[in-house]
Scaffold this active site. Sequence first.
Site, PDB file in Angstrom:
ATOM      1  N   LYS A  58       0.817  -1.054   0.026  1.00  0.00           N
ATOM      2  CA  LYS A  58       0.088  -0.059  -0.010  1.00  0.00           C
ATOM      3  C   LYS A  58       0.902   1.410  -0.081  1.00  0.00           C
ATOM      4  O   LYS A  58       0.535   2.168  -0.824  1.00  0.00           O
ATOM      5  CB  LYS A  58      -1.048   0.126   1.081  1.00  0.00           C
ATOM      6  CG  LYS A  58      -1.905  -1.022   1.154  1.00  0.00           C
ATOM      7  CD  LYS A  58      -2.803  -1.382   2.462  1.00  0.00           C
ATOM      8  CE  LYS A  58      -3.781  -2.311   2.060  1.00  0.00           C
ATOM      9  NZ  LYS A  58      -4.671  -2.773   3.344  1.00  0.00           N
ATOM     10  N   GLN A 102      -4.663  -1.399   9.685  1.00  0.00           N
ATOM     11  CA  GLN A 102      -4.519  -2.655   9.053  1.00  0.00           C
ATOM     12  C   GLN A 102      -5.124  -3.747  10.044  1.00  0.00           C
ATOM     13  O   GLN A 102      -4.778  -3.642  11.148  1.00  0.00           O
ATOM     14  CB  GLN A 102      -3.231  -2.931   8.768  1.00  0.00           C
ATOM     15  CG  GLN A 102      -2.911  -4.294   8.012  1.00  0.00           C
ATOM     16  CD  GLN A 102      -3.491  -4.322   6.690  1.00  0.00           C
ATOM     17  OE1 GLN A 102      -3.574  -3.455   6.051  1.00  0.00           O
ATOM     18  NE2 GLN A 102      -3.897  -5.205   6.389  1.00  0.00           N
ATOM     19  N   ASP A 125     -11.175   2.871   4.340  1.00  0.00           N
ATOM     20  CA  ASP A 125     -11.743   1.534   4.344  1.00  0.00           C
ATOM     21  C   ASP A 125     -13.106   1.333   3.928  1.00  0.00           C
ATOM     22  O   ASP A 125     -13.716   0.291   3.732  1.00  0.00           O
ATOM     23  CB  ASP A 125     -11.176   0.817   5.299  1.00  0.00           C
ATOM     24  CG  ASP A 125      -9.949  -0.058   5.080  1.00  0.00           C
ATOM     25  OD1 ASP A 125      -9.800  -0.456   3.995  1.00  0.00           O
ATOM     26  OD2 ASP A 125      -9.158  -0.439   6.138  1.00  0.00           O
TER      27      ASP A 125
END
Length: 315
Positions: A58, A102, A125
């Site tokens: 990422k 994460q 997200d």
Amino acid sequence: MVEMTTTPRILDGIAIAGQIKAEVAVDVQALVARGITPGLAVILVGDVPASQIYVRSKVKTCGELGIFSEMLTPPESITTAEMLALVADLDAREDIDGILIQLPLPKHVDTKRLLEAVSPEKDVDGFHPVNVGRLQSGQPGLAPCTPAGIMEILRRSDLPVAGQNAVVIGRSDIVGKPAAMMLLNASATVTICHSKTNDLGKVTREADLLVAAIGRPGFVTPEMVKPGATIIDVGINRVTDAAEVEEFFPGNAERAATFAKRGSVVVGDVHPAAFALSGAYTPVPGGVGALTIAMLMQNTVTAAKLRRGISLEKK
Ligand code: NDP
């Protein structure tokens, strides 16, 4: 036994992700020209090897597209209160447009509370309840990356969604439920299946569009597929048993070589024999998985624009 009639079309997630990343890079340049550099903060707790790989890629993609990124790596022992303070700091920062925590987090950390602590405007997200609600009510917001990637694959491959009978296997908050909602918003007739669904095969055989997000290698067998259907395989499963690899990929020299080299191969939730019946399918690897990071980059740019009231319309 159902006969295969035509050669299925392989939906190339890597190529589609490349298109999206190129578009995002152009968007970033336009923002930079206005003095705005989109910024993403990624919080990686502890030493989960798979998470480290995801986060590294990422951060690397941010660099390639001109997005500022910052990686925070608190130790496994971090408390919920300390994590909340970290998120609050990032939330207050002007140079950070997106905050990604994460997952999975260590068991002692309250994941739900943390995901709700990220402000919806920085929730790249798309897991915050406000963004879940925005998706449901069709308002602009930040939507979860993997299902958004599925929709991009369908759209950019000119595959019909409106009016199609779509069946989603899996009802997770991360994939199954938002994928079903996006398909519904795109006017498919949607059925969501899960582990308590009776006679699953009967339901899936009705699907013009079948999305598999289960987490079990090769779960969808040819008997469960309507010939000619579009199959979207979200599953990423590591198979480490030689006999199983041979069962999934009989005589496949490439997969055998991967297995010999790495001791495992990646298999989706759909049995490769089922793909042969489809009209089009996403391979594993190289299908949906390839899109997830591209959509995260797009969400970061979207967040940068939404927060500043910049139109999302492409010129
Ligand atoms: P979850 O474990 O959260 O959800 C799995 C879903 O599958 C559940 O809803 C479960 O039903 C359902 N299920 C399990 N067994 C059966 C069964 N026998 N019959 C019918 N349904 C069943 O997984 P995720 O949604 O997070 O992930 C799904 C897959 O997608 C995994 O392989 C994961 O690795 C992959 N993934 C890939 C991503 C990518 O970037 N491509 C991103 C995220 C995930 P129930 O709710 O009843 O338990």
